[in-house]
Design a protein around this motif. Structure first.
Motif, short mmCIF file in Angstrom:
data_model
loop_
_atom_site.label_atom_id
_atom_site.label_comp_id
_atom_site.label_asym_id
_atom_site.label_seq_id
_atom_site.Cartn_x
_atom_site.Cartn_y
_atom_site.Cartn_z
N MET A 46 -5.07 14.08 -18.95
CA MET A 46 -4.40 13.25 -17.79
C MET A 46 -3.25 13.74 -17.61
O MET A 46 -2.49 14.52 -18.53
CB MET A 46 -3.91 11.67 -18.50
CG MET A 46 -5.16 10.99 -18.65
SD MET A 46 -4.59 9.30 -19.10
CE MET A 46 -3.61 9.52 -20.48
N LYS A 47 -2.71 13.71 -16.25
CA LYS A 47 -1.46 14.34 -15.71
C LYS A 47 -0.58 12.95 -15.40
O LYS A 47 -0.98 12.58 -14.49
CB LYS A 47 -1.59 15.37 -14.79
CG LYS A 47 -0.59 16.13 -14.34
CD LYS A 47 -1.00 17.01 -13.33
CE LYS A 47 0.30 17.78 -12.56
NZ LYS A 47 0.10 18.45 -11.36
N LYS A 48 0.54 13.00 -15.76
CA LYS A 48 1.35 12.09 -15.37
C LYS A 48 2.32 12.58 -14.26
O LYS A 48 2.80 13.62 -14.28
CB LYS A 48 2.55 11.55 -16.53
CG LYS A 48 3.47 10.48 -16.00
CD LYS A 48 4.37 9.95 -17.38
CE LYS A 48 4.95 8.72 -16.93
NZ LYS A 48 5.82 8.06 -18.05
N TYR A 103 -0.91 8.01 -14.01
CA TYR A 103 -1.55 8.99 -14.81
C TYR A 103 -2.85 9.36 -13.83
O TYR A 103 -3.56 8.58 -13.27
CB TYR A 103 -2.21 8.58 -15.95
CG TYR A 103 -0.98 8.48 -17.07
CD1 TYR A 103 -0.79 9.39 -17.81
CD2 TYR A 103 -0.30 7.23 -17.24
CE1 TYR A 103 0.15 9.42 -18.87
CE2 TYR A 103 0.62 7.45 -18.26
CZ TYR A 103 0.78 8.35 -18.88
OH TYR A 103 2.08 8.15 -19.98
N TYR A 143 -1.58 7.99 -24.70
CA TYR A 143 -0.35 8.40 -24.16
C TYR A 143 0.52 9.74 -24.63
O TYR A 143 1.18 10.29 -24.18
CB TYR A 143 0.69 7.29 -23.68
CG TYR A 143 -0.12 6.53 -22.86
CD1 TYR A 143 -0.41 6.91 -21.51
CD2 TYR A 143 -0.60 4.90 -23.21
CE1 TYR A 143 -1.03 5.64 -20.62
CE2 TYR A 143 -1.29 4.34 -22.44
CZ TYR A 143 -1.56 4.62 -21.06
OH TYR A 143 -2.18 3.70 -20.16
N ASN A 153 -1.85 12.73 -23.87
CA ASN A 153 -2.13 12.59 -22.40
C ASN A 153 -3.55 12.82 -22.35
O ASN A 153 -4.12 13.75 -21.43
CB ASN A 153 -1.37 13.74 -21.56
CG ASN A 153 0.08 13.08 -21.08
OD1 ASN A 153 0.39 11.71 -21.27
ND2 ASN A 153 1.04 13.86 -20.94
#
Length: 197
Positions: A76-78, A83, A189, A192
């Motif tokens: 995932m990319k915040k 996200y 988290y 990620n």
């Protein structure tokens, strides 16, 4: 002297009644939170909308194929507090917001037009029309389309419905029409990572 005392008591009594009625009204308001801010109430669904989004019994049901064995981990990319995950839709790579609160996969009309120009979506993929309500309570017109394939990591979901919302700024949302097909989903988290079991 007695008359001057009666007036302030009467004003206090009326003020108390007014405040009590105001408190009862606000405490019964379903759109009010404890912080006192008022959010718009959700509109009741229109039977015509349900008919427009009803799935045709002859429509193929979503099918899931897994290319590898075991759990699938996707990075995932915040970005701006949300996200995003890489998703390939009908062969086109995109970044979708992971949204467990959205009922369908959602794409903007801009993305849909681009995919139509590329030939990855055709008129035959449009299965209905509907109106969509966002988190703010705003209602936008849109279409329901069938996506031939939605790939996340080594998992490919075929024949899944998505909404096309009018407006160039509508975000790409990976909603329950896809997520529910993947079974158990866990989010890490710290690393990620989203894991599909």
């Amino acid at each position: 002297m007695e008359r001057r005392l009666i007036v302030p008591v009467a004003i206090r009594f009326l003020l108390l009644i007014f405040l009590s009625i105001s408190f009862l009204y606000l405490s019964g308001c379903s759109g009010c939170s404890r912080s006192g801010s008022h959010q718009p109430r959700r509109t009741r669904s229109n039977p015509a909308d349900k008919a427009a989004t009803a799935v045709n019994p002859s429509e193929p049901k979503p099918t899931l194929t897994q290319l590898g064995n075991g759990p699938t981990e996707v990075r995932m990319k915040k970005e701006n507090g949300v996200y995003k995950v890489p998703v390939t839709v009908n062969g086109t790579s995109m970044q979708f917001i992971l949204d467990t609160g959205a009922s369908l996969i959602s794409i903007s009309s801009t993305e849909a037009e681009f995919m139509m120009k590329q030939g990855t979506i055709t008129d035959d993929d449009i299965v209905g029309q509907s109106r969509f309500q966002d988190a703010n309570g705003d209602i936008s017109p849109g279409s329901i389309i069938r996506l031939k394939s939605v790939q996340i990591g080594d998992r490919i979901l075929e024949n899944v419905h998505a909404s096309v919302v009018s407006g160039a700024k509508a975000p790409l949302l990976l909603g329950q029409s896809a997520l529910s097909q993947f079974g158990k989903i866990s989010l890490d988290y710290r690393r990620n990572i989203v894991t599909f079991d």
